[in-house]
Design an enzyme around this catalytic site. Structure first.
Site, PDB file in Angstrom:
ATOM      1  N   CYS A 150       0.869  -1.176   0.000  1.00  0.00           N
ATOM      2  CA  CYS A 150       0.000   0.000   0.000  1.00  0.00           C
ATOM      3  C   CYS A 150       0.903   1.221   0.000  1.00  0.00           C
ATOM      4  O   CYS A 150       2.099   1.113   0.253  1.00  0.00           O
ATOM      5  CB  CYS A 150      -0.906   0.000   1.230  1.00  0.00           C
ATOM      6  SG  CYS A 150      -2.274   1.183   1.038  1.00  0.00           S
ATOM      7  N   LYS A 234     -12.133  -5.044   1.646  1.00  0.00           N
ATOM      8  CA  LYS A 234     -11.619  -4.193   2.723  1.00  0.00           C
ATOM      9  C   LYS A 234     -12.556  -3.008   2.882  1.00  0.00           C
ATOM     10  O   LYS A 234     -12.779  -2.246   1.943  1.00  0.00           O
ATOM     11  CB  LYS A 234     -10.207  -3.722   2.386  1.00  0.00           C
ATOM     12  CG  LYS A 234      -9.660  -2.749   3.415  1.00  0.00           C
ATOM     13  CD  LYS A 234      -8.197  -2.448   3.188  1.00  0.00           C
ATOM     14  CE  LYS A 234      -7.722  -1.382   4.154  1.00  0.00           C
ATOM     15  NZ  LYS A 234      -6.309  -1.068   3.976  1.00  0.00           N
ATOM     16  N   GLU A 272     -16.180  -7.637  -5.344  1.00  0.00           N
ATOM     17  CA  GLU A 272     -14.758  -7.292  -5.164  1.00  0.00           C
ATOM     18  C   GLU A 272     -13.906  -8.562  -5.169  1.00  0.00           C
ATOM     19  O   GLU A 272     -12.863  -8.623  -5.811  1.00  0.00           O
ATOM     20  CB  GLU A 272     -14.546  -6.544  -3.839  1.00  0.00           C
ATOM     21  CG  GLU A 272     -14.879  -5.061  -3.874  1.00  0.00           C
ATOM     22  CD  GLU A 272     -13.824  -4.239  -4.602  1.00  0.00           C
ATOM     23  OE1 GLU A 272     -12.858  -4.815  -5.131  1.00  0.00           O
ATOM     24  OE2 GLU A 272     -13.990  -3.000  -4.665  1.00  0.00           O
ATOM     25  N   LYS A 287     -11.652  -7.810   5.697  1.00  0.00           N
ATOM     26  CA  LYS A 287     -11.084  -6.930   6.716  1.00  0.00           C
ATOM     27  C   LYS A 287     -12.017  -5.770   6.983  1.00  0.00           C
ATOM     28  O   LYS A 287     -12.464  -5.151   6.017  1.00  0.00           O
ATOM     29  CB  LYS A 287      -9.738  -6.412   6.192  1.00  0.00           C
ATOM     30  CG  LYS A 287      -9.069  -5.418   7.066  1.00  0.00           C
ATOM     31  CD  LYS A 287      -7.781  -4.967   6.464  1.00  0.00           C
ATOM     32  CE  LYS A 287      -7.229  -3.863   7.319  1.00  0.00           C
ATOM     33  NZ  LYS A 287      -6.233  -3.104   6.647  1.00  0.00           N
ATOM     34  N   SER A 313      -6.641  -3.456  14.187  1.00  0.00           N
ATOM     35  CA  SER A 313      -6.131  -2.777  15.382  1.00  0.00           C
ATOM     36  C   SER A 313      -7.225  -2.399  16.371  1.00  0.00           C
ATOM     37  O   SER A 313      -7.065  -2.557  17.580  1.00  0.00           O
ATOM     38  CB  SER A 313      -5.350  -1.542  14.955  1.00  0.00           C
ATOM     39  OG  SER A 313      -6.151  -0.709  14.137  1.00  0.00           O
TER      40      SER A 313
HETATM   41  C1  PBG Z   1      -2.940   0.145   4.733  1.00  0.00           C
HETATM   42  C2  PBG Z   1      -3.527  -0.695   5.803  1.00  0.00           C
HETATM   43  C3  PBG Z   1      -4.358  -0.321   6.871  1.00  0.00           C
HETATM   44  C4  PBG Z   1      -4.539  -1.459   7.644  1.00  0.00           C
HETATM   45  C5  PBG Z   1      -3.852  -2.481   7.025  1.00  0.00           C
HETATM   46  N1  PBG Z   1      -3.257  -2.007   5.873  1.00  0.00           N
HETATM   47  C6  PBG Z   1      -4.885   0.992   7.249  1.00  0.00           C
HETATM   48  C7  PBG Z   1      -5.953   1.627   6.497  1.00  0.00           C
HETATM   49  O1  PBG Z   1      -6.434   1.142   5.486  1.00  0.00           O
HETATM   50  O2  PBG Z   1      -6.295   2.728   6.919  1.00  0.00           O
HETATM   51  C8  PBG Z   1      -5.321  -1.535   8.922  1.00  0.00           C
HETATM   52  C9  PBG Z   1      -4.925  -2.614   9.862  1.00  0.00           C
HETATM   53  C10 PBG Z   1      -5.404  -2.448  11.244  1.00  0.00           C
HETATM   54  O3  PBG Z   1      -6.207  -1.564  11.588  1.00  0.00           O
HETATM   55  O4  PBG Z   1      -4.959  -3.256  12.068  1.00  0.00           O
HETATM   56  N2  PBG Z   1      -3.836   0.629   3.804  1.00  0.00           N
END
Ligand code: PBG
Length: 365
Positions: A150, A234, A272, A287, A313
């Site tokens: 990313c 996602k 998707e 996710k 997270s």
């Molecule tokens: C990068 C990414 C993110 C997460 C994983 N890859 C952040 C986002 O999309 O803002 C989130 C993982 C987590 O919250 O543990 N794009």
């Protein structure tokens, strides 16, 4: 395929049974109480264990690591107790422990020294993730290294793609995350990670067409054997809050809703996933996890590929915070949350609990 499967009407049921074994109007109560007493099989742990349908194992765990520049650095992430920003040398130590606990895989995120508007740190040969991958691969060759692909951690504005400002009367369209130009940077990132020893490429940007772009670039660079695990469904989620502190990737303006999915949409999630598979994804991911168990269960029924889920997270932080307050039993809720993700159908789980859960599971077995 963009309609909900007729099988959906059978949910909730064991999503592993395909095709469904019972008609919709089947009822279990033809011989009701007192003949049927489901408590008979719950009386002792021996019986409960004997009839247990799902067994949580660390065999599908992936432990996320946040790599930062420097040496000897182990900087705690405030909103994620037990999670650290690690310099490469510390990450190697961490990986030795992860490996010794029977966790097969890690996923790498990077905190670069500097950020810019073309995410140089994401695709640089000596980028922070590339450095970490080389060091970890050299130290523990059998640990599977997944590379999160990313741009947000490497962009000065914190968005997952290239940003173009446009004159627009509508504040929502004053800037655009440019899709096709971003694909080139993502493809460069994937190739540089593969060169550094990353075993699985995991794009999380949500640009359209990224899987095809990454597959083509990897194949063109001699990496036709490197698989792609797509963050296929996602969602634009509030549960990513603590991650953005850990990875320093909060967008400086706007949000991610023009590229990540609307949390309301289950059918679109199936589209998707289907498109990512058509473009060449080898594995798929949903996710976040806990608020999206329906998406995991439906994906398990529809798609015969390895399926992962990311316990993100915010899910981790909520359990940690409630446990610290004494409001819930930490270990019990941790294992229950992971079990439910596996029960829904995900055999691969990305989780900040990987180490703690693996330790606990080892004790119980
Ligand atoms: C990068 C990414 C993110 C997460 C994983 N890859 C952040 C986002 O999309 O803002 C989130 C993982 C987590 O919250 O543990 N794009």
């Amino acid at each position: 395929m963009n309609q909900l499967s007729p099988l959906r009407q059978f949910l909730p049921c064991d999503p592993h049974h395909f095709p469904p074994i019972l008609p919709r109007d089947y009822t279990f109560s033809t011989m009701a109480f007192p003949i049927n007493r489901l408590r008979r099989l719950r009386r002792t742990e021996a019986l409960r264990s004997f009839v247990r349908e799902t067994r949580l194992t660390p065999a599908g765990f992936v432990y996320p690591l946040f790599i930062c520049p420097g040496e000897g650095i182990r900087k705690p992430v405030g909103s994620m107790p037990g999670v650290f920003n690690l310099s490469v040398d510390e990450a190697v130590k961490e990986c030795r422990e992860v490996h010794s606990l029977g966790i097969p895989s890690i996923v790498l995120f990077g905190l670069p020294e500097t950020k810019d508007e073309i995410a140089t740190g994401a695709w640089a040969e000596d980028g922070i993730v590339q450095q970490a991958a080389r060091a970890i691969k050299a130290a523990i060759p059998s640990l599977l290294i997944m590379g999160d692909v990313c741009l947000c951690e490497y962009m000065s504005h914190g968005h997952c793609g290239i940003v173009e400002h446009v004159n627009s009367p509508n504040p929502e369209t004053e800037y655009e995350i440019v899709n096709d130009a971003s694909l080139e940077l993502l493809a460069k990132t994937a190739v540089s990670q593969a060169r550094a020893g990353v075993d699985i490429i995991a794009p999380s940007d949500m640009m359209d067409g990224r899987i095809e772009a990454l597959r083509t670039a990897l194949d063109g660079s001699g990496f036709e054997n490197i698989p792609i695990m797509s963050y296929a469904a996602k969602f634009a989620s509030g549960f990513y809050g603590p991650f953005r502190e850990a990875a320093d990737s909060t967008p400086s303006f706007g949000d991610r809703r023009s590229y990540q999915m609307d949390p309301a949409n289950a059918r679109e999630a199936m589209r998707e996933i289907e498109l990512d598979l058509q473009e060449g994804a080898d594995m798929i991911m949903v996710k976040p996890a806990l608020s999206y168990l329906d998406i995991i269960a439906e994906a398990r029924i529809r798609f015969d590929v390895p399926l992962g889920a990311y316990q993100v997270s915010g899910e981790y932080a909520m359990i940690k915070a409630a446990a610290q307050n004494g409001w819930i039993d930490h270990d019990r809720v941790m294992l229950e949350s992971l079990l439910s993700i596996q029960r829904a159908g995900a055999s691969i789980i990305l989780t900040y609990f990987a180490k703690e859960a693996a330790k606990l599971l080892a004790k119980h077995c």
